[in-house]
Every structure is written in C-alpha cells, then in structure tokens.
Motif scaffolding. Structure first.
Motif, PDB file in Angstrom:
ATOM      1  N   GLU A  38       0.596  -1.394  -0.054  1.00  0.00           N
ATOM      2  CA  GLU A  38      -0.044  -0.003   0.075  1.00  0.00           C
ATOM      3  C   GLU A  38       0.821   1.186   0.043  1.00  0.00           C
ATOM      4  N   ARG A  39       1.875   1.327   0.777  1.00  0.00           N
ATOM      5  CA  ARG A  39       2.948   2.380   0.769  1.00  0.00           C
ATOM      6  C   ARG A  39       3.539   2.802  -0.453  1.00  0.00           C
ATOM      7  N   ASP A  40       3.852   1.671  -1.276  1.00  0.00           N
ATOM      8  CA  ASP A  40       4.530   1.808  -2.618  1.00  0.00           C
ATOM      9  C   ASP A  40       3.520   2.488  -3.508  1.00  0.00           C
ATOM     10  N   LYS A  41       2.306   2.004  -3.436  1.00  0.00           N
ATOM     11  CA  LYS A  41       1.312   2.672  -4.389  1.00  0.00           C
ATOM     12  C   LYS A  41       0.901   4.105  -4.023  1.00  0.00           C
ATOM     13  N   LEU A  42       0.872   4.445  -2.595  1.00  0.00           N
ATOM     14  CA  LEU A  42       0.548   5.600  -2.262  1.00  0.00           C
ATOM     15  C   LEU A  42       1.687   6.550  -2.639  1.00  0.00           C
ATOM     16  N   LEU A  43       3.095   6.177  -2.674  1.00  0.00           N
ATOM     17  CA  LEU A  43       4.124   6.990  -2.957  1.00  0.00           C
ATOM     18  C   LEU A  43       4.243   7.232  -4.362  1.00  0.00           C
ATOM     19  N   GLU A  44       3.714   6.192  -5.232  1.00  0.00           N
ATOM     20  CA  GLU A  44       3.575   6.198  -6.521  1.00  0.00           C
ATOM     21  C   GLU A  44       2.530   7.386  -7.232  1.00  0.00           C
ATOM     22  N   LEU A  45       1.308   7.267  -6.386  1.00  0.00           N
ATOM     23  CA  LEU A  45       0.562   8.197  -6.651  1.00  0.00           C
ATOM     24  C   LEU A  45       0.555   9.694  -6.308  1.00  0.00           C
ATOM     25  N   SER A  46       1.504   9.693  -5.316  1.00  0.00           N
ATOM     26  CA  SER A  46       1.988  11.064  -4.836  1.00  0.00           C
ATOM     27  C   SER A  46       3.172  11.755  -5.621  1.00  0.00           C
ATOM     28  N   SER A  47       3.536  10.950  -6.351  1.00  0.00           N
ATOM     29  CA  SER A  47       5.002  11.437  -7.014  1.00  0.00           C
ATOM     30  C   SER A  47       4.740  12.239  -8.212  1.00  0.00           C
ATOM     31  N   PRO A  48       5.552  13.236  -8.532  1.00  0.00           N
ATOM     32  CA  PRO A  48       5.361  14.032  -9.841  1.00  0.00           C
ATOM     33  C   PRO A  48       4.862  13.213 -11.155  1.00  0.00           C
ATOM     34  N   ALA A  49       5.874  11.857 -11.209  1.00  0.00           N
ATOM     35  CA  ALA A  49       5.431  11.129 -12.224  1.00  0.00           C
ATOM     36  C   ALA A  49       4.062  10.430 -12.422  1.00  0.00           C
ATOM     37  N   GLY A  50       3.536  10.211 -11.113  1.00  0.00           N
ATOM     38  CA  GLY A  50       2.221   9.488 -11.004  1.00  0.00           C
ATOM     39  C   GLY A  50       0.941  10.533 -10.964  1.00  0.00           C
ATOM     40  N   GLN A  51       1.029  11.861 -11.382  1.00  0.00           N
ATOM     41  CA  GLN A  51      -0.101  12.496 -11.422  1.00  0.00           C
ATOM     42  C   GLN A  51      -1.009  12.065 -12.285  1.00  0.00           C
ATOM     43  N   GLU A  52      -0.871  11.672 -13.462  1.00  0.00           N
ATOM     44  CA  GLU A  52      -1.967  11.106 -14.404  1.00  0.00           C
ATOM     45  C   GLU A  52      -2.368   9.961 -13.892  1.00  0.00           C
ATOM     46  N   GLU A  53      -1.823   9.178 -13.181  1.00  0.00           N
ATOM     47  CA  GLU A  53      -2.449   8.075 -12.602  1.00  0.00           C
ATOM     48  C   GLU A  53      -3.369   8.291 -11.438  1.00  0.00           C
ATOM     49  N   LEU A  54      -2.642   9.172 -10.792  1.00  0.00           N
ATOM     50  CA  LEU A  54      -3.739   9.870  -9.684  1.00  0.00           C
ATOM     51  C   LEU A  54      -4.919  10.529 -10.091  1.00  0.00           C
ATOM     52  N   SER A  55      -4.723  11.125 -10.960  1.00  0.00           N
ATOM     53  CA  SER A  55      -6.201  11.881 -11.708  1.00  0.00           C
ATOM     54  C   SER A  55      -7.109  10.824 -12.262  1.00  0.00           C
ATOM     55  N   GLN A  56      -6.617   9.558 -12.977  1.00  0.00           N
ATOM     56  CA  GLN A  56      -7.106   8.498 -13.356  1.00  0.00           C
ATOM     57  C   GLN A  56      -7.859   7.930 -12.075  1.00  0.00           C
ATOM     58  N   TYR A  57      -7.354   7.727 -11.028  1.00  0.00           N
ATOM     59  CA  TYR A  57      -7.764   7.027  -9.953  1.00  0.00           C
ATOM     60  C   TYR A  57      -8.809   7.830  -9.057  1.00  0.00           C
ATOM     61  N   CYS A  58      -8.403   9.079  -8.846  1.00  0.00           N
ATOM     62  CA  CYS A  58      -9.119  10.183  -7.801  1.00  0.00           C
ATOM     63  C   CYS A  58     -10.041  11.082  -8.524  1.00  0.00           C
ATOM     64  N   SER A  59      -9.213  12.122  -9.308  1.00  0.00           N
ATOM     65  CA  SER A  59      -9.779  13.351  -9.503  1.00  0.00           C
ATOM     66  C   SER A  59     -10.868  13.259 -10.730  1.00  0.00           C
ATOM     67  N   ARG A  60     -10.740  12.520 -11.614  1.00  0.00           N
ATOM     68  CA  ARG A  60     -11.683  12.404 -12.563  1.00  0.00           C
ATOM     69  C   ARG A  60     -12.966  11.564 -12.409  1.00  0.00           C
ATOM     70  N   PRO A  61     -12.793  10.363 -11.679  1.00  0.00           N
ATOM     71  CA  PRO A  61     -14.050   9.763 -11.145  1.00  0.00           C
ATOM     72  C   PRO A  61     -14.459  10.354  -9.648  1.00  0.00           C
ATOM     73  N   ARG A  62     -13.862  11.284  -9.185  1.00  0.00           N
ATOM     74  CA  ARG A  62     -14.407  12.013  -8.308  1.00  0.00           C
ATOM     75  C   ARG A  62     -14.371  11.237  -6.933  1.00  0.00           C
ATOM     76  N   ARG A  63     -13.343  10.360  -6.619  1.00  0.00           N
ATOM     77  CA  ARG A  63     -13.004   9.350  -5.618  1.00  0.00           C
ATOM     78  C   ARG A  63     -13.152  10.079  -4.238  1.00  0.00           C
ATOM     79  N   THR A  64     -13.958   9.696  -3.224  1.00  0.00           N
ATOM     80  CA  THR A  64     -13.878  10.688  -1.950  1.00  0.00           C
ATOM     81  C   THR A  64     -12.572  10.021  -1.133  1.00  0.00           C
TER      82      THR A  64
END
Length: 545
Positions: free
Chosen positions: A274-300
C-alpha cells in the motif's frame, strides 16, 4: 491583504523601492473565469515595476487542467527551491527533510478513559437566540419549514425550494440597502443579491464507515492540544469533543482528496504494498495515474481509505486534522425578500448527483444532506448565516433592471423582484430559461401574477420544447431594440446569474451583437461599451462552476 494591495499600488512609490528584494509569485486560479489568475499577474508586474528581482516567471496554477494546479506548480517549485538553496544554502548540520518522513502532527488528541459530562459536542457556538449577527463561528440554528421538490417527476434533476424560519436570528429585520462596505462581513439583515451560508454534515452511514476503517470509537471523547505555542485549536470544534462530532460535523471525508493527502498517507503507512502505491500516486510522475484514480472519477477521501485498509487502520488519530480538511460552508443565493416574506429565508437548490465510472453515484455533500431533511417528520434545524453577495441593485426608484437567470440562476432575481415590487419599483425585465415549461419553470404562477399587475416583464426560453434549442441569449437578440433602449437611453442595470460554463460568454456575445446592430458601434466600440457597463457596476454577474 487590502491594506497591502492599496499600498503596493500607490503611484508615488519610487521605481527602486524593492531593488534589494528577490521574489517569486505563485497564482492559484481557474481558467473558466474571465479574469484567470488576475491578482497573481498584476502583483508580479507591479513587483517588477518597483525594482524587485523575479527568481523565476510567475506560476499560473489552473484548477481546470486535467492534472489540477500541480501540473504547473510541480516543475515551478522544483526550480524555485534550486534557486532559493543556491542563494541561501542550508546551515551546516541541517539538511532537507527527506521524502517519506512526516512532519509532526499539528495537534495531539488526548482521549478520556471515561466520557466527561460536557462531551456532547453538538453545534458549538450555534444558537437559537440572538446575541450578535450569526457567523461561521456562531451560526444560527434555523428551523426548516418546508423542503419541496419543484421540478416535475420526469425531470432529470431534483431541485428543491427550501424555506427557513429565521425568527430570533437577528438577521430578520429588513432595512434599506446600501452598497456593502468591506467591513460589512455579517449584516444584521439581508437584501436582494445576498447569500446564505450553510454548514452541512456528513451522512451517518459515512461516519460509521470512516470510524470502522480507522478503528475509532465514535462515542470516545478527547481534548485537542496544539503542538506549537502559536497554533490555536479550530474554533468550530468544541472542547472536549467526541469522535462522532469531529467526523460528522468537521472532517470533510466526502471531499476528493488532493495529492498531499496521498503523500501523508504514504508516510504513515506500515504496509509495504500500500505504501508503494501511495508513493507512486503522490509522486510527480504519478499525477496522470492519480488523476485517473481519484480526480476524474471524483473518488472521496473515505473511499480511498477503504481502498487502503491496512494504512487506514494504522493512521494515528493525531494526524486526522492534518490529513482531512474541514467541511466548508456552502453559499446559496437567497431567493426571497424580507419585505415579501418577513422572518423567512428561501433558497432554490439543485441536488447534485451524477455518475462517473465508479459504481456509486457522486453526490454533493450539502445538497444531499439538505434534501434528506424532512421537516414533516419532526423538527429540523440547520446552521446558517448571511453575507453580502456579488449583486447590488440600484437605489434610484425609476432605474430599470434587466435580469438574465436561466435555471436555478433565477434565485437571486426572485428576491430582487419581490423586494423591488414591495418598494413600488415596476421596471423589472426578467429573462428566464429552462428545459421545459411543464418540468422546470420555477415560480411560474408568481411571475404571471406579477405580469398581470404590471410589475414585471417576463421573457422565457424553453430549450427543449421545440426542435430548435432556444436559450436566453437568443431571446436577448430577438429583443435587441428593447435591450439597447433600456441600457443606452434609460440607464438600466443588467444582471446575469447561473452556470459559468458557456452561458456568460454567450450572453456577453449577444450583448455586444446588440450594441453593434442597434447602437451602430464597431466591434471594438461594442467591447468597450460592455467593459464600461461592467466598470460602472451596470453589468453584474454571479456565476458558479
């Protein structure tokens, strides 16, 4: 801020005033607004004029970017720290805090073994008796009188007309309206164009789910203790406070979390995967994936915590206020006048609900909470207060007003029409648009009765009632001669309220077209005419994204 702004733009400041100052400007804006990052751009130029040295160009963060403002901020911050550390190297023996190391929490939660008598935690500061004008720290608990759906059963959207009884609030004494002063943060009364702020609560099921995910006892009580001497406790939280009150009325667990949420979660996670995935989502390189996972679908935030169960279960309670932002009050245009309905306040509210790729529909926190309240099932109280809005109406009794309010944008104009009619002002021109006459024509009977009395001229646009879609801007063009006559010859004021996406630009384009065709102005002259109306407050807008 206002004092600083006035000072920095004084014309007598020498051009060498800031010649020894290095600076950087970061603007946070939204490009759907006409004056995108206006303050950041203007401040940057002014600091340069006064001799300051820019460490790097101004950064214009844009909330509309698919990656959010971080798309601009990330590379800008990287360059900024390089420049700053070059100019001001770290002292010997100190280093930059490495990634993955959390800062201490701002607060410590000191739990009681047994619940103290005062730990009810219910609506601290909220009151039902007048002392001072209601505010965010002391909202008024208004009784909900009615909560009625005003759209037809087959209409795609649930829109409510909600009425509150504000007797005893201290805000129910009508008074002559003067233009609001900067210090007039919480008026004793309200007038057309003002807004009411409502503080919502999280759903009980979400509170229970959150407490289960984090292993919290909702009935346990605690005292909040700041770790630093210059940090004060949030004034909205009672002391002592229950976990249930903290989660239901303070923490915005239904908000879409920002990147910093994932950064802190990664620091707190004991679980390697879980920590590795969270680090990936919070990294500069992971912003597209964070957007796909959280911002676009409006995950709470709550849904994210449920997706990372080992991490959620290990979150120290001390970090709750660092991790999750507070619930913010929601502003609604007041849709009634005290001159027409004394001791009452009404709002017209669309219940926010939409589907993303997630199974569960997305719901607006405040609108869903208000829609769920049923005063017919028992007493309902809602914490609220009022403040001046962005619209102010002319004081001269013979000045005409043109109001364009499609959909729920008509709410402030209903208050204006009620107020002006009560004052004997009949030069009221309302352009109202909706989808279908029989589904979402708000206050149809009221408008017709006012038309019959000669107090209102109503122009409607029902976009779906015929093959060709007709909107308010089309009606404006059709009545171009009247609009030009009212604006140019009779000094009318023009108001626009509603969704900020396309409508404001379409209406502005219709107006400039009228100025060209009816006033004989060139393109640049028509644009200048519109700008002059805005500058003199004869063209006012209140729009929302």
């Amino acid at each position: 801020m206002k004092n600083f702004w006035r000072f920095i733009f004084r014309k007598n400041l020498p051009s060498t005033s800031l010649c020894q100052m290095d600076f950087a400007v970061l603007g946070l804006g939204d490009s759907s607004y006409a004056k995108f990052n206006f303050v950041a751009k203007k401040l940057y130029r002014r600091l340069l004029q006064l001799g300051g040295t820019a460490l790097l160009p101004v950064c214009l963060g844009d909330d509309q970017h698919e990656l959010g403002p971080d798309a601009a901020i990330d590379p800008w911050l990287h360059t900024l720290w390089e420049k700053v550390l070059g100019l001001y190297p770290m002292p010997i023996g100190l280093g930059v805090i490495p990634p993955g190391v959390p800062l201490p929490s701002k607060f410590a939660l000191q739990f009681f073994q047994e619940a103290p008598e005062m730990c009810s935690g219910e609506q601290r500061g909220a009151r039902t008796e007048p002392q001072s004008p209601p505010s965010e720290l002391q909202p008024f608990l208004a009784r909900m009188v009615t909560n009625r759906r005003v759209t037809g059963p087959s209409h795609f959207q649930d829109v409510r007309l909600i009425e509150f009884d504000i007797t005893g609030s201290g805000i129910n004494q009508p008074s002559p309206r003067v233009p609001p002063k900067p210090s007039m943060a919480f008026p004793h009364s309200f007038a057309a164009g003002d807004v009411v702020l409502i503080l919502p609560q999280n759903a009980a099921s979400h509170v229970q789910q959150f407490c289960q995910a984090l292993g919290l006892d909702p009935d346990q009580c605690f005292m909040l203790q700041p770790r630093e001497p210059d940090v004060s406790c949030p004034e909205r939280l009672p002391q002592p406070c229950s976990v249930r009150h903290l989660v239901s009325q303070y923490l915005d667990i239904a908000s879409v979390p920002r990147r910093s949420f994932f950064e802190l979660l990664a620091c707190l996670s004991p679980h390697e995967l879980e920590r590795d995935k969270l680090l990936e989502l919070s990294s500069p390189a992971g912003q597209e994936e964070l957007s796909q996972y959280c911002s676009r679908p409006r995950r709470t935030a709550l849904e994210v915590l449920c997706d990372f169960p080992h991490t959620a279960a290990a979150i120290p309670p001390d970090y709750l206020l660092d991790l999750i932002p507070p619930i913010r009050p929601r502003a609604f245009s007041i849709a009634s006048s005290l001159l027409a309905r004394p001791s009452r306040l009404q709002i017209l509210m669309a219940v926010v609900q939409y589907q993303t790729r997630l199974k569960e529909p997305r719901r607006g926190l405040c609108s869903s909470w208000l829609a769920s309240l049923d005063p017919e099932q028992g007493p309902v109280q809602v914490p609220l207060w009022v403040r001046p809005g962005g619209l102010t109406f002319p004081q001269a009794p013979d000045t005409p007003v043109i109001m364009v309010g499609p959909g729920t944008g008509v709410a402030p104009f209903r208050a204006a029409v009620q107020e002006r009619v009560a004052q004997g002002r009949t030069e009221n021109f309302l352009f109202f648009g909706c989808r279908q006459r029989d589904q979402d024509f708000y206050w149809e009977a009221e408008w017709k009765e006012l038309e019959e009395r000669g107090c209102l001229s109503l122009v409607t646009a029902f976009s779906r009632d015929q093959e060709r879609k007709v909107y308010v801007q089309h009606r404006l063009r059709e009545l171009g001669p009247l609009v030009w006559e009212l604006l140019d010859h009779r000094g009318a004021y023009f108001y626009l309220a509603g969704n900020a996406k396309y409508m404001p630009a379409d209406v502005s384009e219709a107006l400039t077209s009228i100025f060209r065709e009816e006033g004989g102005l060139s393109g640049p002259e028509a644009a200048a005419y519109l700008a002059r109306l805005q500058r003199t407050l004869r063209f006012q807008t209140e729009t929302w994204a």
